[in-house]
Scaffold this motif. Structure first.
Motif, PDB file in Angstrom:
ATOM      1  N   PHE A  82     100.981  44.859 -88.557  1.00 56.19           N
ATOM      2  CA  PHE A  82     101.771  46.084 -88.414  1.00 56.19           C
ATOM      3  C   PHE A  82     102.117  46.323 -86.949  1.00 56.19           C
ATOM      4  O   PHE A  82     101.353  45.998 -86.048  1.00 56.19           O
ATOM      5  CB  PHE A  82     101.001  47.291 -88.960  1.00 56.19           C
ATOM      6  N   GLY A  83     103.276  46.939 -86.742  1.00 61.40           N
ATOM      7  CA  GLY A  83     103.651  47.337 -85.401  1.00 61.40           C
ATOM      8  C   GLY A  83     103.059  48.667 -85.007  1.00 61.40           C
ATOM      9  O   GLY A  83     102.962  48.996 -83.821  1.00 61.40           O
ATOM     10  N   ALA A  84     102.644  49.446 -86.019  1.00 67.32           N
ATOM     11  CA  ALA A  84     102.058  50.763 -85.754  1.00 67.32           C
ATOM     12  C   ALA A  84     101.311  51.246 -86.992  1.00 67.32           C
ATOM     13  O   ALA A  84     101.616  50.845 -88.122  1.00 67.32           O
ATOM     14  CB  ALA A  84     103.137  51.768 -85.372  1.00 67.32           C
ATOM     15  N   VAL A  85     100.352  52.105 -86.745  1.00 74.26           N
ATOM     16  CA  VAL A  85      99.659  52.846 -87.803  1.00 74.26           C
ATOM     17  C   VAL A  85      99.757  54.323 -87.472  1.00 74.26           C
ATOM     18  O   VAL A  85      99.606  54.725 -86.314  1.00 74.26           O
ATOM     19  CB  VAL A  85      98.166  52.453 -87.892  1.00 74.26           C
ATOM     20  N   GLN A  86     100.032  55.126 -88.487  1.00 74.64           N
ATOM     21  CA  GLN A  86      99.854  56.557 -88.327  1.00 74.64           C
ATOM     22  C   GLN A  86      98.908  57.048 -89.415  1.00 74.64           C
ATOM     23  O   GLN A  86      98.930  56.554 -90.543  1.00 74.64           O
ATOM     24  CB  GLN A  86     101.177  57.315 -88.369  1.00 74.64           C
ATOM     25  N   CYS A  87      98.048  57.996 -89.051  1.00 72.54           N
ATOM     26  CA  CYS A  87      97.062  58.550 -89.979  1.00 72.54           C
ATOM     27  C   CYS A  87      97.053  60.053 -89.759  1.00 72.54           C
ATOM     28  O   CYS A  87      96.417  60.553 -88.822  1.00 72.54           O
ATOM     29  CB  CYS A  87      95.689  57.929 -89.713  1.00 72.54           C
ATOM     30  N   ILE A  88      97.745  60.774 -90.607  1.00 72.77           N
ATOM     31  CA  ILE A  88      98.050  62.185 -90.374  1.00 72.77           C
ATOM     32  C   ILE A  88      97.359  63.052 -91.419  1.00 72.77           C
ATOM     33  O   ILE A  88      97.581  62.898 -92.613  1.00 72.77           O
ATOM     34  CB  ILE A  88      99.572  62.421 -90.416  1.00 72.77           C
ATOM     35  N   GLY A  89      96.484  63.951 -90.947  1.00 72.50           N
ATOM     36  CA  GLY A  89      95.822  64.895 -91.835  1.00 72.50           C
ATOM     37  C   GLY A  89      94.806  64.279 -92.761  1.00 72.50           C
ATOM     38  O   GLY A  89      94.529  64.841 -93.829  1.00 72.50           O
ATOM     39  N   THR A  90      94.218  63.150 -92.365  1.00 70.28           N
ATOM     40  CA  THR A  90      93.345  62.413 -93.274  1.00 70.28           C
ATOM     41  C   THR A  90      91.957  62.129 -92.701  1.00 70.28           C
ATOM     42  O   THR A  90      90.998  61.965 -93.449  1.00 70.28           O
ATOM     43  CB  THR A  90      94.013  61.072 -93.661  1.00 70.28           C
ATOM     44  N   LEU A  91      91.816  62.055 -91.403  1.00 72.09           N
ATOM     45  CA  LEU A  91      90.546  61.639 -90.805  1.00 72.09           C
ATOM     46  C   LEU A  91      89.408  62.607 -91.091  1.00 72.09           C
ATOM     47  O   LEU A  91      88.238  62.238 -90.962  1.00 72.09           O
ATOM     48  CB  LEU A  91      90.708  61.442 -89.295  1.00 72.09           C
ATOM     49  N   THR A  92      89.719  63.819 -91.496  1.00 69.83           N
ATOM     50  CA  THR A  92      88.698  64.767 -91.936  1.00 69.83           C
ATOM     51  C   THR A  92      87.744  64.130 -92.939  1.00 69.83           C
ATOM     52  O   THR A  92      86.542  64.401 -92.930  1.00 69.83           O
ATOM     53  CB  THR A  92      89.360  65.989 -92.604  1.00 69.83           C
ATOM     54  N   TYR A  93      88.290  63.264 -93.798  1.00 67.98           N
ATOM     55  CA  TYR A  93      87.535  62.761 -94.934  1.00 67.98           C
ATOM     56  C   TYR A  93      86.885  61.397 -94.704  1.00 67.98           C
ATOM     57  O   TYR A  93      86.206  60.878 -95.586  1.00 67.98           O
ATOM     58  CB  TYR A  93      88.462  62.646 -96.147  1.00 67.98           C
TER      59      TYR A  93
END
Length: 223
Positions: free
Chosen positions: A133-144
């Motif tokens: 992948f050229g990028a990863v986004q992880c939005i509103g999820t790391l809480t879990y």
């Protein structure tokens, strides 16, 4: 309808699942999958009412970081695809989404913006090849995510050198083990910090979050 006195959404305006969001912070993956399966039908209606703007901000970060529009992007914890939809609006067209909730993934598929959608538990290896992948986004999820250090290592593994990792985390959870995982990944020379935002709005119109619970946007570049 908005409550004119304080700008919060009345409980009648959002689903029961949205109202119960704060109860899920410590839920295990099975409970989370069931919760978001149930919420999937009304999720896209509920989030705008709660003032959720993270998908728009996240897509803007990819543009600001000059991620090529044809670069493969992993949308980790994509939910019903609000994040992928904003990436698509910004011109990105090679998006892979992963999530625990099958119902959410089906809603994401209906948006027609993802090349691939897969059920994944981010507490486990991501089951993608290295440097894909050229990028990863992880939005509103790391809480879990409980295995946060391992997940950061996985993000660095699946993103090519020079690629971007962008994520949000609630300010009240940006402590202890989370900070240690960030520092350990940096000390291991897996990534370098690009930017760390000021506290930003999360769900300002949710009665249990409001203006008090905010989030940081972090951007790292993979070595």
């Amino acid at each position: 309808m908005m409550d004119a006195s304080d700008g919060t959404a009345n409980s009648e305006d959002i689903s029961d699942s949205a109202s119960d969001l704060t109860k899920m912070t410590d839920a295990d993956p099975k409970m989370l999958a069931a919760y978001y399966d149930q919420w999937a039908e009304s999720y896209d209606r509920d989030l705008p009412k709660m003032g959720y703007e993270a998908p728009v901000r996240a897509a803007a970060i990819m543009v600001e970081q000059d991620v090529a529009v044809d670069a493969p992007i992993l949308d980790a914890g994509c939910g019903t695809g609000l994040t992928g939809l904003e990436l698509s609006k910004a011109g990105y067209r090679d998006i892979t989404g992963i999530d625990l909730s099958l119902e959410s993934l089906q809603a994401a598929e209906a948006k027609g913006v993802y090349r691939h959608l897969k059920v994944r538990d981010m507490n486990k290896p991501l089951a993608f090849g290295d440097n894909g992948f050229g990028a990863v986004q992880c939005i509103g999820t790391l809480t879990y995510v409980r295995e946060i250090k391992k997940l950061f290592a996985e993000f660095c593994r699946v993103v090519k050198p020079g690629g971007i990792i962008s994520f949000t985390q609630r300010c009240d959870l940006y402590v202890g083990d989370f900070i240690r995982a960030l520092d350990a990944t940096t000390r291991a020379r897996k990534w370098d910090l690009v930017s760390h935002s000021d506290p930003m709005p999360y769900l300002p119109n949710h009665e249990d979050f409001g203006a008090e619970k905010r989030i940081f946007y972090d951007v790292y570049r993979v070595r």
